[in-house]
Design a protein around this motif. Structure first.
Motif, mmCIF file in Angstrom:
data_model
loop_
_atom_site.group_PDB
_atom_site.id
_atom_site.type_symbol
_atom_site.label_atom_id
_atom_site.label_comp_id
_atom_site.label_asym_id
_atom_site.label_seq_id
_atom_site.Cartn_x
_atom_site.Cartn_y
_atom_site.Cartn_z
ATOM 1 N N TYR A 135 0.832 -1.203 0.000
ATOM 2 C CA TYR A 135 0.000 0.000 0.000
ATOM 3 C C TYR A 135 0.868 1.254 0.000
ATOM 4 N N GLU A 136 0.688 2.059 -1.040
ATOM 5 C CA GLU A 136 1.450 3.289 -1.230
ATOM 6 C C GLU A 136 0.479 4.421 -1.565
ATOM 7 N N VAL A 137 0.480 5.461 -0.769
ATOM 8 C CA VAL A 137 -0.432 6.585 -0.997
ATOM 9 C C VAL A 137 -0.270 7.150 -2.400
ATOM 10 N N ASP A 138 0.960 7.256 -2.878
ATOM 11 C CA ASP A 138 1.172 7.882 -4.182
ATOM 12 C C ASP A 138 0.580 7.064 -5.318
ATOM 13 N N SER A 139 0.440 5.736 -5.128
ATOM 14 C CA SER A 139 -0.159 4.906 -6.168
ATOM 15 C C SER A 139 -1.613 5.286 -6.406
ATOM 16 N N LEU A 140 -2.306 5.745 -5.370
ATOM 17 C CA LEU A 140 -3.685 6.189 -5.532
ATOM 18 C C LEU A 140 -3.756 7.610 -6.086
ATOM 19 N N CYS A 141 -2.741 8.397 -5.846
ATOM 20 C CA CYS A 141 -2.723 9.768 -6.369
ATOM 21 C C CYS A 141 -2.467 9.793 -7.877
ATOM 22 N N ALA A 142 -1.645 8.873 -8.365
ATOM 23 C CA ALA A 142 -1.195 8.903 -9.756
ATOM 24 C C ALA A 142 -2.335 8.894 -10.772
ATOM 25 N N PRO A 143 -3.354 8.022 -10.638
ATOM 26 C CA PRO A 143 -4.455 8.063 -11.609
ATOM 27 C C PRO A 143 -5.253 9.361 -11.563
ATOM 28 N N LEU A 144 -5.333 9.984 -10.390
ATOM 29 C CA LEU A 144 -6.049 11.251 -10.273
ATOM 30 C C LEU A 144 -5.283 12.363 -10.982
ATOM 31 N N TYR A 145 -3.978 12.377 -10.834
ATOM 32 C CA TYR A 145 -3.140 13.340 -11.561
ATOM 33 C C TYR A 145 -3.323 13.176 -13.070
ATOM 34 N N LYS B 218 9.857 3.837 7.111
ATOM 35 C CA LYS B 218 10.382 3.732 8.470
ATOM 36 C C LYS B 218 9.345 4.258 9.454
ATOM 37 N N PHE B 219 8.791 5.424 9.153
ATOM 38 C CA PHE B 219 7.686 6.006 9.902
ATOM 39 C C PHE B 219 6.509 6.181 8.939
ATOM 40 N N GLY B 220 5.290 5.943 9.411
ATOM 41 C CA GLY B 220 4.157 5.746 8.523
ATOM 42 C C GLY B 220 3.618 6.950 7.782
ATOM 43 N N TYR B 221 3.991 8.155 8.183
ATOM 44 C CA TYR B 221 3.514 9.335 7.456
ATOM 45 C C TYR B 221 4.610 9.806 6.514
ATOM 46 N N LEU B 222 4.474 9.418 5.259
ATOM 47 C CA LEU B 222 5.432 9.757 4.212
ATOM 48 C C LEU B 222 5.058 11.135 3.670
ATOM 49 N N ILE B 223 5.870 12.129 3.971
ATOM 50 C CA ILE B 223 5.499 13.518 3.678
ATOM 51 C C ILE B 223 5.318 13.776 2.177
ATOM 52 N N PRO B 224 6.235 13.349 1.301
ATOM 53 C CA PRO B 224 5.997 13.621 -0.124
ATOM 54 C C PRO B 224 4.695 13.011 -0.641
ATOM 55 N N ALA B 225 4.349 11.818 -0.161
ATOM 56 C CA ALA B 225 3.103 11.184 -0.594
ATOM 57 C C ALA B 225 1.897 11.955 -0.086
ATOM 58 N N ASN B 226 1.970 12.480 1.134
ATOM 59 C CA ASN B 226 0.869 13.297 1.655
ATOM 60 C C ASN B 226 0.750 14.611 0.897
ATOM 61 N N MET B 227 1.877 15.181 0.492
ATOM 62 C CA MET B 227 1.832 16.384 -0.334
ATOM 63 C C MET B 227 1.147 16.093 -1.668
ATOM 64 N N MET B 228 1.478 14.960 -2.250
ATOM 65 C CA MET B 228 0.851 14.554 -3.502
ATOM 66 C C MET B 228 -0.651 14.347 -3.292
ATOM 67 N N ALA B 229 -1.026 13.792 -2.147
ATOM 68 C CA ALA B 229 -2.447 13.579 -1.847
ATOM 69 C C ALA B 229 -3.199 14.900 -1.756
ATOM 70 N N VAL B 230 -2.593 15.900 -1.136
ATOM 71 C CA VAL B 230 -3.231 17.216 -1.047
ATOM 72 C C VAL B 230 -3.544 17.752 -2.443
ATOM 73 N N THR B 231 -2.564 17.666 -3.330
ATOM 74 C CA THR B 231 -2.746 18.178 -4.690
ATOM 75 C C THR B 231 -3.776 17.355 -5.454
ATOM 76 N N ALA B 232 -3.694 16.027 -5.342
ATOM 77 C CA ALA B 232 -4.637 15.147 -6.044
ATOM 78 C C ALA B 232 -6.065 15.386 -5.574
ATOM 79 N N LEU B 233 -6.244 15.581 -4.276
ATOM 80 C CA LEU B 233 -7.583 15.850 -3.751
ATOM 81 C C LEU B 233 -8.126 17.182 -4.264
ATOM 82 N N GLY B 234 -7.254 18.146 -4.470
ATOM 83 C CA GLY B 234 -7.683 19.398 -5.093
ATOM 84 C C GLY B 234 -8.172 19.175 -6.512
#
Length: 429
Positions: free
Chosen positions: A129-139, A220-236
């Motif tokens: 499970y990778e947050v950015d994988s869900l963002c990519a189709p939205l982009y 290593k830690f569960g909140y991957l900042i670049p992926a969350n940044m991508m999620a913010v943009t994709a949700l927009g």
């Protein structure tokens, strides 16, 4: 597969341009620009399109979107190209609806791929499970809409994908509520999640949890900042699609609210004061005060944020972070006699990634820095006239993945961008 004529013509234009303006890169221009279309795209019986990464016969959501992204800007001018990209978008939506926790899929539901301890599905090649994988189709869908004006891609299945992604992100804001688990046996440590397949504990922050990075290594830690940044943009992007195309104000409002929660979480938990660089973004955090200060060449990276639309290239917090990640203080910044740039724990120690060098050029505001990146790219393809995954910056002939379409597509995009911007105008030929 027949390559759309507009891409063939654009490849010739790139090649001729660089023969005049930057001869060392001319032999790579057409080959890299067309590599995805020539070698990785296949039409399926249902009319959709399947895109492999190169030397792995599976379709990654992230990679397939990145591989075709450079072609989107030309789609309005060519019906054949529109059919292909629309087919890719349809296939991505179908896959996400099958399993929003999977990152890579099979051409057929034949059970190919990894046999991991997780909720298995014969369509799935790998279920990291990778947050950015869900963002990519939205982009990809949003970019295609803006380039062509075509709304036919926004089918009921695409809307279902949006809802599934939204629900998954919300669930993973409190990972303790999630049913997702992933364990791989007899593998390197980075290929599986600790703590019984659930990952290390995280606090509730507003951000959304990711099990794995875009490198497919575990976080290593569960909140991957670049992926969350991508999620913010994709949700927009999907807020706009939900409102203006589907006419669903309620769904648009949910997307907007979640984006704001994630953005607030990034700023509250993902920014640290560095003694040398000032306030910078961390790469990962657990929300309990632990941070991972690094960057990885795989995109989304901290370096890629202007490219991915999260912030401007001149943004002060980004510039502080950029100075850190392009320095030896970043544990995955590597330098040798032939090149210097970001690598990844996913590949051999000390190696540099072509994607990292390309992204450095795409996000730079300094013409001299861009020139330096071009020189390194021209000097490190080991005579193959293709980009690779990673290479030894002392001996570029030592490299990983000779066939890596994402890197070739991104390189083609860089060459096209520089040509369109007139980067070499006024220089002696």
């Amino acid at each position: 597969m027949k390559i759309p004529s507009i891409l063939i013509n654009k490849a010739k234009e790139l090649e001729e341009y660089y023969k005049i303006h930057y001869k060392p890169l001319a032999p790579l221009a057409a080959r890299c620009f067309l590599n995805t279309m020539e070698t990785t795209v296949k039409q399926l019986e249902d009319g959709s399109y399947f895109v492999i990464t190169g030397d792995i016969p599976a379709m990654w959501l992230r990679d397939s979107a990145a591989q075709v992204r450079p072609y989107v800007k030309y789609a309005a001018q060519d019906r054949e190209l529109r059919v292909i990209i629309e087919g890719v978008i349809a296939k991505q939506a179908e896959f996400v609806c099958l399993d929003p926790y999977a990152n890579a899929f099979n051409e057929r539901a034949d059970g190919s791929g990894h046999k991991d301890e997780t909720e298995n599905n014969d369509h799935v090649w790998e279920r990291k499970y990778e947050v950015d994988s869900l963002c990519a189709p939205l982009y990809l869908g949003h970019a295609y809409w803006k380039a062509t004006g075509v709304t036919g891609i926004f089918t009921p299945v695409y809307k279902e994908m949006i809802v599934r992604i939204l629900e998954t992100f919300i669930t993973e804001q409190d990972h303790s509520r999630s049913k997702y688990f992933f364990t791989r046996h007899d593998c390197v440590k980075t290929d599986t999640l600790p703590a019984g397949g659930k990952g290390r504990p995280v606090n509730v922050t507003g951000m959304t949890w990711s099990g794995f990075r875009p490198s497919d290594d575990c976080c290593k830690f569960g909140y991957l900042i670049p992926a969350n940044m991508m999620a913010v943009t994709a949700l927009g992007y999907v807020e706009e699609i939900s409102r203006d195309v589907y006419g669903d104000v309620e769904l648009a409002g949910r997307c907007k609210a979640l984006a704001e929660e994630i953005r607030d979480g990034i700023m509250d938990y993902g920014v640290v004061n560095h003694h040398k660089y000032g306030r910078i973004y961390a790469y990962e955090t657990d929300g309990f005060g632990n941070y991972n200060l690094m960057d990885d060449a795989n995109s989304p990276s901290l370096l890629a944020m202007p490219y991915l639309g999260y912030c401007g290239r001149e943004d002060e917090l980004y510039q502080n972070t950029r100075r850190f990640i392009l320095s030896e203080d970043n544990p995955y910044y590597n330098a040798g006699s032939r090149a210097a740039g970001m690598g990844s724990p996913h590949t051999p120690e000390g190696y540099v990634w072509h994607i990292g060098i390309i992204m450095q050029a795409l996000t730079s505001t300094d013409k001299k820095e861009i020139r330096n990146c071009l020189e390194m790219l021209a000097d490190t393809h080991a005579g193959t006239n293709y980009m690779h995954e990673s290479f030894n910056p002392e001996e570029p002939e030592e490299f990983t993945r000779p066939w890596f379409a994402w890197a070739n597509s991104l390189f083609g995009e860089l060459l096209g961008t520089l040509m369109e911007q007139g980067f070499f105008d006024g220089e002696e030929k």
